[in-house]
Design a protein around this motif. Structure first.
Motif: not given
Lengths: 288, 272
Positions: B200-211, B247-253, B261-263
């Motif tokens: 889960i921490d490859d996808c989201y970190q605390s503080g992210d704004v998500i849809l 964002p760089v790709s669908w799985k990296e920013m 770069r972070e996932g």
């Protein structure tokens, strides 16, 4: 020699009550929707403000109602899966009742707790709770001045505050009281009793229970449907069911009069807000 | 030629209070009345349940081409769709609330299948993340199905909202909630192909704004899912530099300043 005729006895001979009203007249009533700043107004913090509010005064009784919701419930044990939880509390302020009655503690006063429960039952009959599952709507009523009829004023204020908050209701709930007593030998059915009249009718002011012919009946109805939502009679009816029916009838007519006053105030405000949205009028959302 | 307006006790554009009876709900040959937002049906009659003005919109069941006409009657703008056929026309009677609290949208409640905007508050490795639901994002797919939606949002200064109108609608605003509701995002709902090996921490970190989309109203919190291309992180802050990442790709920013770069599971940009 002691004069045994009091002012009220003389007045009652010509059917005028102690404050100058006719028996079928309600007190002067004023409603003010949106008395407190709500979440819509600019910089008000969402956590501190309310969704809707109303200030209602019936004669000298003045009541402020604040509605917050629907919002998330903190404690999962309180939430209902198919409807909203309605949280109602009624408080009095220390300066609300005349005389030196500061020994009444609002959090443990049984009368107040009972009236909060009644208010909750009345509002549950009217709010469409099933539209907000797992949420909480909280209604707080603060009695600012109590000259008799605080439950009725609270019900009226709660209805207006819920309308101000935009929470859907089945119908407006209006409340009024009616009573009957033997004064000077004639039976008078009166509507919208103030504190002094309630004390005469229920004999709470001094000396045992009221005389056996007095009735005091607060009633809440949905006037447009003709449904009675609340009717509370604590008087002893001495085998005279007709008297009760008459008093109930008078109370329902009183509720209709209250409804007219409330509806007029509300439509005016609604029209004003609508014109403001359309850009045709400038309306201050809260004139305080 | 415009279809005849429904004959209501309180004409369209007037202010009504809760409990006002509006019309008889009976299907005649030419007209069917449907209860819209702010109304309810009881014993065959349509009643208002909000304080506001009466609006009526048609869902033209005819397949003929429709044109939009805006008429302004007595200060209330209404949108009627003209259809050139005489088939049975359904009118949705709704109440536009004049309460100012509905400008902010304080009377909506998150429901299943809605898209919400939230903020990750905690990430509990490796199984789930806690999300604070902050606002509801009206989606074209969801608005057409529900009449109970708060379709009274001020979408544009003069247009009325019409959920099933085929004419192009201006984009509805986000509906913020008064208080954040709490939601939970589970490991198996992160990506379209659910797998229990995604951290889960490859996808989201605390503080992210998500849809995210609400899957179910669980026992304690709403259960969310981001298993779609258009759901995921909208904004994330780089841990190291504190700047907003791109964002760089669908799985990296990537952070533009420190180039770290972070996932993240990034949301696909929505088409305007």
């Amino acid at each position: 020699m002691a004069s045994s005729t009091r002012r009220t006895d003389i007045l009652s001979l010509i059917h005028i009550r102690s404050d100058g009203r006719r028996p079928h007249e309600i007190r002067h009533m004023s409603c003010h929707l949106g008395a407190l700043p709500s979440t819509a107004c600019g910089s008000a913090l969402p956590t501190s403000a309310c969704s809707g509010s109303a200030l209602v005064s019936m004669g000298l009784t003045q009541v402020l109602c604040v509605v917050r919701g629907p919002c998330d419930i903190g404690r999962r044990s309180d939430e209902l899966p198919d409807r909203a939880t309605l949280d109602v509390s009624m408080r009095t302020t220390p300066f609300s009742s005349p005389g030196d009655r500061r020994n009444v503690n609002p959090s443990t006063d049984r009368r107040l707790i009972e009236q909060s429960h009644l208010l909750q039952k009345v509002l549950s009959a009217s709010i469409l709770l099933h539209l907000y599952p797992k949420s909480k709507i909280s209604v707080t009523v603060m009695v600012l001045a109590d000259d008799g009829g605080r439950l009725e004023a609270a019900i009226n204020a709660a209805t207006l505050a819920l309308m101000d908050a935009g929470i859907p209701l089945k119908d407006m709930v209006c409340a009024c009281s009616a009573g009957r007593w033997n004064a000077g030998g004639s039976d008078d059915i009166v509507v919208d009793l103030n504190r002094r009249e309630i004390q005469t009718a229920t004999g709470m002011g001094g000396g045992g229970g009221g005389t056996s012919d007095t009735i005091y009946l607060p009633v809440a109805t949905m006037p447009q449907r003709g449904t009675i939502v609340l009717s509370q009679c604590e008087s002893r009816l001495s085998g005279d069911a007709d008297a009760f029916a008459q008093v109930l009838e008078a109370a329902m007519v009183g509720c209709q009069m209250v409804m007219d006053v409330m509806a007029a105030a509300v439509r005016e405000r609604g029209m004003g807000l609508w014109k403001a949205k359309e850009g045709k009028a400038n309306v201050m959302l809260n004139d305080w | 030629m415009p279809p005849s307006s429904p004959n209501l006790r309180h004409p369209i554009g007037t202010t009504v209070t809760p409990g006002d009876r509006l019309a008889l709900v009976a299907t005649t040959k030419t007209m069917t009345l449907i209860a819209g937002n702010g109304t309810y049906i009881r014993q065959g009659h349509l009643y208002a349940s909000l304080l506001g003005t009466v609006c009526a919109t048609t869902t033209a069941t005819a397949t003929a081409t429709t044109t939009t006409a805006t008429t302004a009657a007595g200060g209330a703008g209404q949108e009627e769709e003209c259809s050139s056929s005489q088939e049975n026309i359904s009118w949705i009677i709704s109440i536009q609330p004049s309460s100012h609290s509905t400008i902010v949208g304080t009377t909506t409640c998150p429901r299943v299948n809605m898209i919400i905007l939230g903020r990750i508050t905690r990430v509990i490795l490796p199984t789930h993340a806690m999300v604070d639901i902050v606002a509801i994002v009206p989606d074209e797919n969801t608005t057409s199905n529900e009449y109970q939606r708060d379709s009274s949002m001020p979408e544009a200064p003069t247009l009325q909202s019409s959920p099933s109108s085929p004419s192009p609608q201006p984009k509805p605003f986000i509906i913020p909630l008064i208080e954040p509701y709490s939601g939970i995002l589970r490991q198996q709902d992160l990506r379209p192909k659910s797998s229990l090996e995604i951290r889960i921490d490859d996808c989201y970190q605390s503080g992210d704004v998500i849809l995210a989309r609400i899957l179910a109203s669980g026992e304690r919190d709403y259960i969310l899912s981001t298993a779609e291309a258009e759901l995921g992180v909208v904004q994330a802050i780089c841990e190291k530099s504190g700047y907003r990442m791109e964002p760089v790709s669908w799985k990296e920013m990537q952070c533009p300043i420190s180039l770290v770069r972070e996932g993240r599971k990034v949301a696909k940009p929505r088409r305007r």
